[in-house]
Design an enzyme around this catalytic site. Structure first.
Site, PDB file in Angstrom:
ATOM      1  CG  HIS A  38      -9.752  11.145  -7.711  1.00 29.26           C
ATOM      2  ND1 HIS A  38     -10.895  11.401  -8.449  1.00 29.26           N
ATOM      3  CD2 HIS A  38     -10.088  10.175  -6.829  1.00 29.26           C
ATOM      4  CE1 HIS A  38     -11.879  10.616  -8.019  1.00 29.26           C
ATOM      5  NE2 HIS A  38     -11.409   9.866  -7.031  1.00 29.26           N
ATOM      6  CG  ASP A  95     -10.259   8.288  -3.227  1.00 29.07           C
ATOM      7  OD1 ASP A  95     -10.477   8.619  -4.399  1.00 29.07           O
ATOM      8  OD2 ASP A  95     -11.113   8.397  -2.319  1.00 29.07           O
ATOM      9  CG  ASP A  96      -8.483  12.165  -3.724  1.00 33.72           C
ATOM     10  OD1 ASP A  96      -8.374  12.710  -4.834  1.00 33.72           O
ATOM     11  OD2 ASP A  96      -9.529  11.584  -3.342  1.00 33.72           O
ATOM     12  CG  HIS A 121     -10.673   4.857  -6.612  1.00 35.60           C
ATOM     13  ND1 HIS A 121     -11.896   4.474  -6.088  1.00 35.60           N
ATOM     14  CD2 HIS A 121     -10.644   6.210  -6.528  1.00 35.60           C
ATOM     15  CE1 HIS A 121     -12.559   5.548  -5.709  1.00 35.60           C
ATOM     16  NE2 HIS A 121     -11.812   6.622  -5.951  1.00 35.60           N
ATOM     17  CD  GLU A 127     -16.152   8.543  -1.439  1.00 37.50           C
ATOM     18  OE1 GLU A 127     -16.701   9.050  -2.447  1.00 37.50           O
ATOM     19  OE2 GLU A 127     -15.052   8.930  -0.988  1.00 37.50           O
TER      20      GLU A 127
HETATM   21  N1  ADE Z   1     -12.964  13.361  -6.008  1.00 36.87           N
HETATM   22  C1  ADE Z   1     -11.732  13.107  -5.578  1.00 36.87           C
HETATM   23  N2  ADE Z   1     -11.768  12.148  -4.655  1.00 36.87           N
HETATM   24  C2  ADE Z   1     -13.047  11.778  -4.499  1.00 36.87           C
HETATM   25  C3  ADE Z   1     -13.726  10.834  -3.695  1.00 36.87           C
HETATM   26  N3  ADE Z   1     -13.094  10.035  -2.840  1.00 36.87           N
HETATM   27  N4  ADE Z   1     -15.065  10.742  -3.797  1.00 36.87           N
HETATM   28  C4  ADE Z   1     -15.723  11.517  -4.642  1.00 36.87           C
HETATM   29  N5  ADE Z   1     -15.135  12.422  -5.415  1.00 36.87           N
HETATM   30  C5  ADE Z   1     -13.806  12.549  -5.353  1.00 36.87           C
HETATM   31 ZN    ZN Z   2     -12.317   8.583  -5.683  1.00 42.77          ZN
END
Ligand code: ADE
Ligand code: ZN
Length: 343
Positions: free
Chosen positions: A20, A279-280, A18, A201
């Protein structure tokens, strides 16, 4: 302070499921690409950017995430972004990654789908050749946009099936339920793409159920709120449907007030196929090992549970069964000196 668990985690073979790629854009690279591409940003320094990364919730983050993408213009920008992520991961035990990208975040700004895909895939191929990190790519539909626009992305993806393994659903979850994307997911499955989706989420457990029933996902991204529904947990355990959880993301987006309240331990205790991911990472203050370390400490995971998380990351991946077992065996070989005196 470095703990023995930190040493275990540092080189522990693991997969990230997971991630991005646009969320790996570090402030320094954002500034450098803005200069290279003559893009004006509302920040002068990396400190300014970091200071802006205080989020009240998912939408607050997404506003900055989409604004940050504006510096990604040329194919080499997407290549450099992906390359920088893999370089960091090579020293974190990462041997496999399944990467999300958001084509609509780029095509809506006039960047060609092929520019985005070409830059990412050339870096992924280099990463496998030079760093031994294998990868798969998952194209996400932006759920705050109409389903017709997702069909546009799917049409492009169909021209590049050799590079795109699956489809996902991301962006603002509240008010954008899985049912809105039933038709495009049916078409994507028909075309052979493996379906996953962000669910639970910030949305309710019912969105996770709908992602399973309507979108027929093979994996749930986040899935935190699934734990609110015991029948749903039992179903996920029975099917061993993976959850790709992201502790520091949940903390920074205020899904949980403190990290010790993260549901990862409850998920493992329930028998869920839970995994830890970043995630990010550039926006949430930590890459994969930071997530493993912080959440292990906060919820009190044992060495055995940390090892289970690493094995789960391969079991939950889209590698074939032979590769899954080979990667799980590599975890066993790596942890042998750490566990020799245990039990
Ligand atoms: N796009 C990038 N990160 C995200 C996240 N945690 N939830 C939804 N969309 C995303
Ligand atoms: Zn995500």
């Amino acid at each position: 302070m470095t703990t023995d668990f930190d040493k275990l985690i540092d080189g522990l073979p693991k997969a990230e499921l997971h991630l991005h790629i646009e969320g790996t854009l570090e402030p320094e690279m954002m500034l450098a690409l803005a200069r290279r591409n003559n893009v004006t940003l509302p920040y002068a320094t990396a400190e300014d950017i970091n200071a802006a990364y205080q989020f009240d919730g998912l939408q607050d983050f997404l506003d900055l995430y989409y604004a940050g993408m504006s510096v990604l213009i040329e194919e080499r920008d997407f290549h450099d972004l992906t390359h920088a992520y893999l370089d960091k991961m090579a020293v974190q035990g990462l041997t496999h990654v399944e990467i999300f990208f958001d084509p609509q975040g780029h095509t809506d700004r006039g960047i060609a789908f092929e520019t985005v895909l070409g830059g990412i895939t050339s870096a992924l191929e280099e990463g496998e050749r030079e760093l031994g990190i294998t990868s798969k790519l998952i194209m996400c539909f932006l759920r705050h946009l109409p389903e017709e626009e997702a069909f546009g992305a799917l049409t492009s993806a169909c021209q590049h099936k050799e590079h795109i393994h699956g489809v996902g659903l991301d962006s603002g979850e509240a008010g954008n339920p899985p049912a809105n994307f039933a038709r495009v997911y049916a078409a994507a499955r028909q075309e052979g793409f493996i379906p996953v989706a962000h669910a639970g989420e910030e949305g309710p457990a019912a969105y996770v159920t709908d992602a399973l029933d309507i979108l027929q996902v093979a994996r749930v991204d986040h899935g935190n709120h699934a734990l609110d529904d015991p029948a749903l947990v039992a179903r996920l355990v029975r099917a061993q449907t993976p959850l790709t959880m992201c502790p520091l993301s949940n903390l920074r987006l205020k899904g949980i007030p403190t990290l010790d309240q993260h549901p990862i331990k409850r998920a493992l205790d329930a028998g869920l196929l839970a995994t830890v991911n970043s995630d990010d990472p550039s926006y949430f203050g930590g890459y994969i090992n930071d997530n493993y370390k912080a959440v292990s400490q906060a919820v009190g995971l044992s060495a055995r549970e940390i090892i289970t998380l690493a094995k789960n990351s391969f079991a939950a991946s889209f590698l074939d069964d032979y590769e899954k077992q080979a990667r799980i065996d590599a975890v066993d070989r790596y942890v042998e000196p750490f566990t020799r005196d245990a039990d």
